[in-house]
Design a protein around this motif. Structure first.
Motif, PDB file in Angstrom:
ATOM      1  N   LEU A 182     -27.066 -25.264 -26.480  1.00  0.00           N
ATOM      2  CA  LEU A 182     -27.013 -24.890 -25.068  1.00  0.00           C
ATOM      3  C   LEU A 182     -26.148 -25.877 -24.291  1.00  0.00           C
ATOM      4  O   LEU A 182     -25.349 -25.469 -23.434  1.00  0.00           O
ATOM      5  N   ASP A 183     -26.305 -27.159 -24.589  1.00  0.00           N
ATOM      6  CA  ASP A 183     -25.479 -28.165 -23.913  1.00  0.00           C
ATOM      7  C   ASP A 183     -24.006 -27.936 -24.178  1.00  0.00           C
ATOM      8  O   ASP A 183     -23.164 -28.043 -23.280  1.00  0.00           O
ATOM      9  N   THR A 215     -21.495 -16.598 -19.800  1.00  0.00           N
ATOM     10  CA  THR A 215     -21.205 -15.169 -19.916  1.00  0.00           C
ATOM     11  C   THR A 215     -20.424 -14.785 -21.164  1.00  0.00           C
ATOM     12  O   THR A 215     -20.103 -13.608 -21.343  1.00  0.00           O
ATOM     13  N   VAL A 216     -20.078 -15.755 -22.018  1.00  0.00           N
ATOM     14  CA  VAL A 216     -19.272 -15.426 -23.195  1.00  0.00           C
ATOM     15  C   VAL A 216     -20.036 -14.456 -24.098  1.00  0.00           C
ATOM     16  O   VAL A 216     -21.278 -14.456 -24.121  1.00  0.00           O
ATOM     17  N   PRO A 217     -19.331 -13.622 -24.854  1.00  0.00           N
ATOM     18  CA  PRO A 217     -20.007 -12.716 -25.785  1.00  0.00           C
ATOM     19  C   PRO A 217     -20.819 -13.480 -26.824  1.00  0.00           C
ATOM     20  O   PRO A 217     -20.367 -14.493 -27.351  1.00  0.00           O
ATOM     21  N   ILE A 218     -22.026 -12.981 -27.087  1.00  0.00           N
ATOM     22  CA  ILE A 218     -22.909 -13.602 -28.072  1.00  0.00           C
ATOM     23  C   ILE A 218     -23.320 -12.549 -29.097  1.00  0.00           C
ATOM     24  O   ILE A 218     -23.801 -11.475 -28.736  1.00  0.00           O
ATOM     25  N   GLU A 232     -32.081  -7.404 -25.448  1.00  0.00           N
ATOM     26  CA  GLU A 232     -32.737  -7.634 -24.157  1.00  0.00           C
ATOM     27  C   GLU A 232     -32.677  -9.106 -23.752  1.00  0.00           C
ATOM     28  O   GLU A 232     -32.698  -9.428 -22.556  1.00  0.00           O
ATOM     29  N   ALA A 233     -32.587  -9.999 -24.737  1.00  0.00           N
ATOM     30  CA  ALA A 233     -32.470 -11.423 -24.425  1.00  0.00           C
ATOM     31  C   ALA A 233     -31.115 -11.756 -23.814  1.00  0.00           C
ATOM     32  O   ALA A 233     -30.959 -12.785 -23.160  1.00  0.00           O
ATOM     33  N   GLY A 234     -30.148 -10.872 -24.054  1.00  0.00           N
ATOM     34  CA  GLY A 234     -28.815 -11.094 -23.478  1.00  0.00           C
ATOM     35  C   GLY A 234     -27.688 -11.095 -24.485  1.00  0.00           C
ATOM     36  O   GLY A 234     -26.535 -11.336 -24.119  1.00  0.00           O
ATOM     37  N   ALA A 235     -27.996 -10.829 -25.757  1.00  0.00           N
ATOM     38  CA  ALA A 235     -26.945 -10.772 -26.761  1.00  0.00           C
ATOM     39  C   ALA A 235     -26.093  -9.524 -26.550  1.00  0.00           C
ATOM     40  O   ALA A 235     -26.586  -8.493 -26.095  1.00  0.00           O
ATOM     41  N   ARG A 285     -31.473 -16.421 -24.034  1.00  0.00           N
ATOM     42  CA  ARG A 285     -32.014 -16.258 -22.678  1.00  0.00           C
ATOM     43  C   ARG A 285     -31.616 -17.435 -21.792  1.00  0.00           C
ATOM     44  O   ARG A 285     -31.206 -17.265 -20.643  1.00  0.00           O
ATOM     45  N   SER A 286     -31.756 -18.647 -22.335  1.00  0.00           N
ATOM     46  CA  SER A 286     -31.419 -19.843 -21.558  1.00  0.00           C
ATOM     47  C   SER A 286     -29.934 -19.875 -21.214  1.00  0.00           C
ATOM     48  O   SER A 286     -29.547 -20.278 -20.115  1.00  0.00           O
ATOM     49  N   ALA A 287     -29.114 -19.440 -22.161  1.00  0.00           N
ATOM     50  CA  ALA A 287     -27.671 -19.426 -21.918  1.00  0.00           C
ATOM     51  C   ALA A 287     -27.328 -18.466 -20.784  1.00  0.00           C
ATOM     52  O   ALA A 287     -26.526 -18.795 -19.891  1.00  0.00           O
TER      53      ALA A 287
END
Length: 235
Positions: free
Chosen positions: A39-40, A74-77, A94-97, A66-68
């Motif tokens: 994350l850092d 906003t980069v693609p994951i 749903e987590a954001g991937a 989720r934390s990201a």
């Protein structure tokens, strides 16, 4: 473009294999095995995408995603997992991937999924306006207008000096020096051009800078002239 990836997995063999395989496809990669450190690194920027395993030892890849997203990343994951249940895939999205890749997979599949994300990133970016000197047409996804020869020349001159005010005299000397008349013709054509630009939202405008002249604001830092295209690229 997605060119620099952060690979997050607690298994060094997997991160090494992914790095080697993706390097063959032109990707630059770095690896991390802990969610907090990953994350850092994502927060510092410099990555155009990330590949994150769902299980990171004691950490959760889902929590990392989720934390990201909460941190504004906003980069693609792409998430990797051996868990193929619909509930698991749904949880990852749903987590954001942006995508969920089930193990085992081939590099062809992984690269294809990365290419899909590249297309989506490009589609989401504002498309520049385009100026074609063969037709004197200024066009963008929002619409198009056709310029007269003098309007085109005036816009091209302003575009070659983005953000820099050009005085009325400098514009007159560049475009009308060989003609009879006076500098008032510059104001007339600035008015004509402004009316044309107001017809479509091109993302830039002609500003009057008091005591300095006129400048184009919102233009991209550079533009290109091609032998076939002769286009100016604006934004």
């Amino acid at each position: 473009m997605i060119t620099r990836l952060l690979i997050v997995d607690d298994d060094p063999e997997i991160t090494s294999a992914l790095s080697r395989g993706l390097a063959l496809h032109g990707y630059e990669t770095e690896t991390e095995n802990r969610a907090d450190l990953a994350l850092d690194r994502l927060r510092t920027g410099g990555f155009s995408g990330a590949i994150i395993d769902v299980m990171l030892g004691a950490d959760s890849g889902l929590d990392l995603v989720r934390s990201a997203r909460l941190a504004g990343i906003t980069v693609p994951i792409l998430m990797l997992s051996a868990l193929s249940d619909v509930e698991q895939r749904t949880a990852g999205l749903e987590a954001g991937a942006n995508d969920y890749v089930v193990k085992p997979f081939t590099f062809d599949e992984l690269v294809a999924r990365l290419k899909v994300q590249e297309i989506r990133v490009r589609a989401a970016q504002p498309q520049p306006a385009r100026m074609d000197d063969r037709t004197r047409m200024l066009s963008s996804p929002a619409g198009e207008v056709t310029l007269t020869e003098r309007e085109y020349a005036l816009l091209a001159l302003l575009a070659e000096n983005p953000g820099t005010p050009l005085s009325r005299g400098a514009i007159f000397d560049a475009l009308w020096a060989e003609d009879s008349g006076n500098e008032n013709v510059v104001d007339v054509y600035i008015g004509y051009l402004r009316r044309k630009l107001a017809e479509v939202d091109f993302g830039f405008e002609i500003k009057t800078i008091r005591s300095k002249g006129f400048c184009l604001e919102g233009i991209a830092p550079g533009f290109s002239h091609g032998n076939q295209d002769h286009g100016l690229h604006l934004s």
